[in-house]
Write an enzyme that holds these catalytic residues in place. Structure first.
Site, PDB file in Angstrom:
ATOM      1  CG  LEU A  66     -27.659  49.768   0.759  1.00 44.10           C
ATOM      2  CD1 LEU A  66     -27.437  49.855  -0.750  1.00 44.10           C
ATOM      3  CD2 LEU A  66     -26.813  50.849   1.460  1.00 44.10           C
ATOM      4  CD  GLU A  76     -28.817  56.160   8.420  1.00 44.56           C
ATOM      5  OE1 GLU A  76     -28.254  57.171   8.012  1.00 44.56           O
ATOM      6  OE2 GLU A  76     -29.989  56.153   8.840  1.00 44.56           O
ATOM      7  CB  ILE A  85     -36.214  47.411   5.216  1.00 51.22           C
ATOM      8  CG1 ILE A  85     -35.250  46.666   4.273  1.00 51.22           C
ATOM      9  CG2 ILE A  85     -36.721  48.709   4.596  1.00 51.22           C
ATOM     10  CD1 ILE A  85     -33.899  47.349   4.045  1.00 51.22           C
ATOM     11  CB  THR A  86     -35.923  51.667   9.319  1.00 51.96           C
ATOM     12  OG1 THR A  86     -34.723  51.138   9.890  1.00 51.96           O
ATOM     13  CG2 THR A  86     -36.653  52.485  10.376  1.00 51.96           C
ATOM     14  N   GLY A 118     -23.891  43.936   3.857  1.00 53.35           N
ATOM     15  CA  GLY A 118     -24.197  44.990   4.829  1.00 53.35           C
ATOM     16  C   GLY A 118     -23.216  46.125   4.635  1.00 53.35           C
ATOM     17  CB  THR A 156     -20.290  49.219  11.756  1.00 50.94           C
ATOM     18  OG1 THR A 156     -19.214  49.144  10.798  1.00 50.94           O
ATOM     19  CG2 THR A 156     -21.370  48.211  11.385  1.00 50.94           C
ATOM     20  N   GLY A 186     -28.346  49.218  40.709  1.00 52.90           N
ATOM     21  CA  GLY A 186     -29.413  48.253  40.405  1.00 52.90           C
ATOM     22  C   GLY A 186     -30.622  48.908  39.775  1.00 52.90           C
TER      23      GLY A 186
HETATM   24  C1  LIG Z   1     -32.496  48.410  13.642  1.00 52.20           C
HETATM   25  C2  LIG Z   1     -31.828  48.461  12.302  1.00 52.20           C
HETATM   26  C3  LIG Z   1     -32.341  49.292  11.308  1.00 52.20           C
HETATM   27  C4  LIG Z   1     -31.764  49.308  10.036  1.00 52.20           C
HETATM   28  N1  LIG Z   1     -32.353  50.045   9.036  1.00 52.20           N
HETATM   29  C5  LIG Z   1     -31.917  49.895   7.762  1.00 52.20           C
HETATM   30  C6  LIG Z   1     -32.635  50.500   6.668  1.00 52.20           C
HETATM   31  O1  LIG Z   1     -33.638  51.189   6.867  1.00 52.20           O
HETATM   32  N2  LIG Z   1     -32.176  50.287   5.412  1.00 52.20           N
HETATM   33  C7  LIG Z   1     -31.075  49.536   5.140  1.00 52.20           C
HETATM   34  O2  LIG Z   1     -30.722  49.384   3.979  1.00 52.20           O
HETATM   35  N3  LIG Z   1     -30.354  48.959   6.159  1.00 52.20           N
HETATM   36  C8  LIG Z   1     -30.767  49.105   7.447  1.00 52.20           C
HETATM   37  N4  LIG Z   1     -30.080  48.509   8.489  1.00 52.20           N
HETATM   38  C9  LIG Z   1     -28.896  47.721   8.185  1.00 52.20           C
HETATM   39  C10 LIG Z   1     -27.601  48.343   8.708  1.00 52.20           C
HETATM   40  O3  LIG Z   1     -27.261  49.476   7.957  1.00 52.20           O
HETATM   41  C11 LIG Z   1     -26.524  47.239   8.677  1.00 52.20           C
HETATM   42  O4  LIG Z   1     -26.852  46.318   9.701  1.00 52.20           O
HETATM   43  C12 LIG Z   1     -25.117  47.776   8.859  1.00 52.20           C
HETATM   44  O5  LIG Z   1     -24.727  48.548   7.760  1.00 52.20           O
HETATM   45  C13 LIG Z   1     -24.103  46.662   9.077  1.00 52.20           C
HETATM   46  O6  LIG Z   1     -24.256  45.644   8.139  1.00 52.20           O
HETATM   47  P1  LIG Z   1     -24.354  44.119   8.656  1.00 52.20           P
HETATM   48  O7  LIG Z   1     -25.353  44.074   9.733  1.00 52.20           O
HETATM   49  O8  LIG Z   1     -24.564  43.244   7.468  1.00 52.20           O
HETATM   50  O9  LIG Z   1     -22.946  43.813   9.289  1.00 52.20           O
HETATM   51  P2  LIG Z   1     -21.551  43.355   8.519  1.00 52.20           P
HETATM   52  O10 LIG Z   1     -21.302  44.259   7.373  1.00 52.20           O
HETATM   53  O11 LIG Z   1     -21.666  41.892   8.261  1.00 52.20           O
HETATM   54  O12 LIG Z   1     -20.508  43.646   9.638  1.00 52.20           O
HETATM   55  C14 LIG Z   1     -20.274  42.768  10.736  1.00 52.20           C
HETATM   56  C15 LIG Z   1     -19.071  43.325  11.509  1.00 52.20           C
HETATM   57  O13 LIG Z   1     -17.903  43.322  10.661  1.00 52.20           O
HETATM   58  C16 LIG Z   1     -17.373  44.641  10.632  1.00 52.20           C
HETATM   59  N5  LIG Z   1     -16.766  44.889   9.305  1.00 52.20           N
HETATM   60  C17 LIG Z   1     -17.344  44.693   8.080  1.00 52.20           C
HETATM   61  N6  LIG Z   1     -16.492  45.068   7.127  1.00 52.20           N
HETATM   62  C18 LIG Z   1     -15.374  45.524   7.738  1.00 52.20           C
HETATM   63  C19 LIG Z   1     -14.123  46.052   7.279  1.00 52.20           C
HETATM   64  N7  LIG Z   1     -13.847  46.215   5.974  1.00 52.20           N
HETATM   65  N8  LIG Z   1     -13.180  46.395   8.206  1.00 52.20           N
HETATM   66  C20 LIG Z   1     -13.452  46.260   9.532  1.00 52.20           C
HETATM   67  N9  LIG Z   1     -14.604  45.757  10.029  1.00 52.20           N
HETATM   68  C21 LIG Z   1     -15.546  45.401   9.129  1.00 52.20           C
HETATM   69  C22 LIG Z   1     -18.554  45.561  10.890  1.00 52.20           C
HETATM   70  O14 LIG Z   1     -18.124  46.830  11.333  1.00 52.20           O
HETATM   71  C23 LIG Z   1     -19.283  44.766  11.959  1.00 52.20           C
HETATM   72  O15 LIG Z   1     -18.670  44.970  13.208  1.00 52.20           O
HETATM   73  C24 LIG Z   1     -30.614  48.508   9.762  1.00 52.20           C
HETATM   74  C25 LIG Z   1     -30.077  47.717  10.785  1.00 52.20           C
HETATM   75  C26 LIG Z   1     -30.675  47.654  12.029  1.00 52.20           C
HETATM   76  C27 LIG Z   1     -30.101  46.741  13.079  1.00 52.20           C
END
Ligand SMILES: Cc1cc2nc3c(=O)[nH]c(=O)nc-3n(C[C@H](O)[C@H](O)[C@H](O)COP(=O)(O)OP(=O)(O)OC[C@H]3O[C@@H](n4cnc5c(N)ncnc54)[C@H](O)[C@@H]3O)c2cc1C
Length: 397
Positions: free
Chosen positions: A135, A377, A167-168, A141, A379, A354
């Protein structure tokens, strides 16, 4: 069970005899086969193919898949308890299991037709193939519906172009669910309209795997960017109704959030156990540090927050099993499970001083692994948005 429980009568959140029978052998396997190598796998970033194969034979990769496709056909309550158990031993393995079950397999269970189920679920349920769910993109994100990956209808199928990040199982999967835009968002409707989902075989030409990410934690879980370069997918691989895939995405995420909450609790529970044992042994100022109230109260806080989180996870799971709306409960469970889990790991580091900051006692690994649960999934902030929307809606006249 009657409305009022009598003394000694099991309560809904107690383990049932069936759950105990399932969890016993799993715990033993986790203790003897998974725990001993967790530190080394984390250090080397090596994916545990062998353990995955063995857990596949135990049904752990088809937790909620019906038996006719080779799955364990468990309810969500039991699945959540299993995820917690794995999280308490190895965060990376836990994310592998949780994402495979709730995202890729979960999407197939949510939207696949009978032919697609017969074709894909048996390999996923047995872990002959791992599943990935695609996704997130470089520019989308939290605002997932802003995705730019396109699926254009051509001849008797679709051609998909775009890129995904984080992508996991991106590298190790054999089956991918890819979310892409097939149609412009309908006039006057949210941009979520026009998005569709496809199931894609891992050997499809045009599916290009990038270099796995170097992460803060979860080192033996595979996280990889992908690009789709003119990737041709047959029309029969469309999952659900064209243009309405985002409704399924939201449902899949609701289910996944229960698992991520359980994973946070598992990691926090392991940190609590390590910290309590350490506090009873470690002496400073002539007595075990557990006898200093500042330390004992931290342990009390960790245990209470984790238990509150567990009840939210079990409530969300019970609502899902009952076929009731559980979006709000899943967001609360995910928020509380991940925050309580990270907080418990952080407190454990403090209690060990420590020794908490170095690798020996593993609480630093637990903290690094747990930290993801507040991001993946949805934040913390996204969960607050969902919860606030429900709260405000319920008071709007
Ligand atoms: C180890 C790992 C495994 C993952 N596995 C998958 C997977 O298998 N498949 C997949 O599709 N994705 C996967 N992800 C992606 C994950 O779901 C996203 O990283 C997550 O949804 C956040 O998106 P972003 O990193 O683009 O952050 P952003 O959306 O850019 O957010 C950055 C910050 O802004 C905040 N923010 C954004 N919008 C708002 C709002 N409207 N109001 C307040 N705060 C806001 C967020 O909370 C965050 O603190 C994975 C991520 C990691 C790190």
């Amino acid at each position: 069970m009657s409305a009022t429980a009598r003394p000694g009568e099991p309560l809904w959140f107690d383990l049932t005899a069936d759950q105990r029978a399932l969890l016993g052998p799993l715990r033993e396997f986790l203790r003897s086969e998974v725990a001993p190598g967790a530190v080394e796998r984390d250090r080397r970033g090596s994916f545990p193919h062998d353990i995955v194969r063995q857990l596949g034979a135990m049904g752990v990769f088809g937790l909620q898949v019906p038996e006719r496709y080779g799955g364990a056909a468990l309810d969500t309550l039991t699945a959540a308890r299993i995820i917690e158990e794995i999280g308490a031993v190895d965060g990376s393995l836990c994310l592998t299991v949780a994402s495979h079950n709730s995202l890729c397999t979960g999407h197939l269970l949510q939207a696949a037709d009978e032919g697609q189920r017969e074709r894909y679920l048996p390999d996923l349920a047995s872990a002959r193939k791992l599943g990935a769910w695609c996704l997130t993109e470089p520019a989308s994100g939290s605002d997932a519906a802003a995705l730019r990956t396109r699926a254009e209808e051509r001849d008797d199928g679709y051609v998909i172009d775009g890129s995904k990040v984080f992508i996991t199982q991106g590298t190790v999967a054999g089956t991918y669910v890819v979310i892409a835009r097939t149609d412009p968002a309908p006039e006057g409707r949210s941009k979520a309209g026009g998005i569709s989902a496809f199931v894609v075989d891992g050997d499809t030409p045009g599916l290009v795997r990038g270099t796995p990410e170097e992460k803060l934690g979860l080192h033996s879980s595979d996280t990889t960017p992908l690009t789709f370069e003119g990737m041709r997918v047959p029309a029969e691989n469309l999952l659900g109704r064209r243009g309405e895939g985002f409704e399924d995405v939201k449902a899949v995420l609701d289910g996944g959030r229960i698992g991520i909450g359980a994973m946070g609790i598992g990691l926090g529970r392991a940190a609590l156990e390590t910290a309590a044992r350490y506090a009873l042994e470690r002496e400073q100022f002539g007595r075990p540090i557990a006898r200093h109230q500042a330390i004992a109260f931290k342990l009390a806080e960790m245990a209470t927050e984790l238990e509150a989180a567990r009840l939210l996870v079990l409530k969300a799971a019970a609502l899902k099993d009952a076929g009731r709306d559980y979006t709000l409960a899943a967001s609360m469970a995910k928020l509380k499970g991940s925050v309580a889990g990270v907080a418990a790991c952080d407190a454990a580091i403090q209690i060990l001083g420590g020794y908490g900051y170095v690798r020996e006692y593993e609480v630093e690994r637990m903290w690094r692994d747990a930290r993801l649960t507040r991001i993946g999934e949805g934040t913390d902030e996204v969960q607050h948005l969902v919860i606030a929307r429900h709260v405000l809606n319920s008071f709007q006249s």
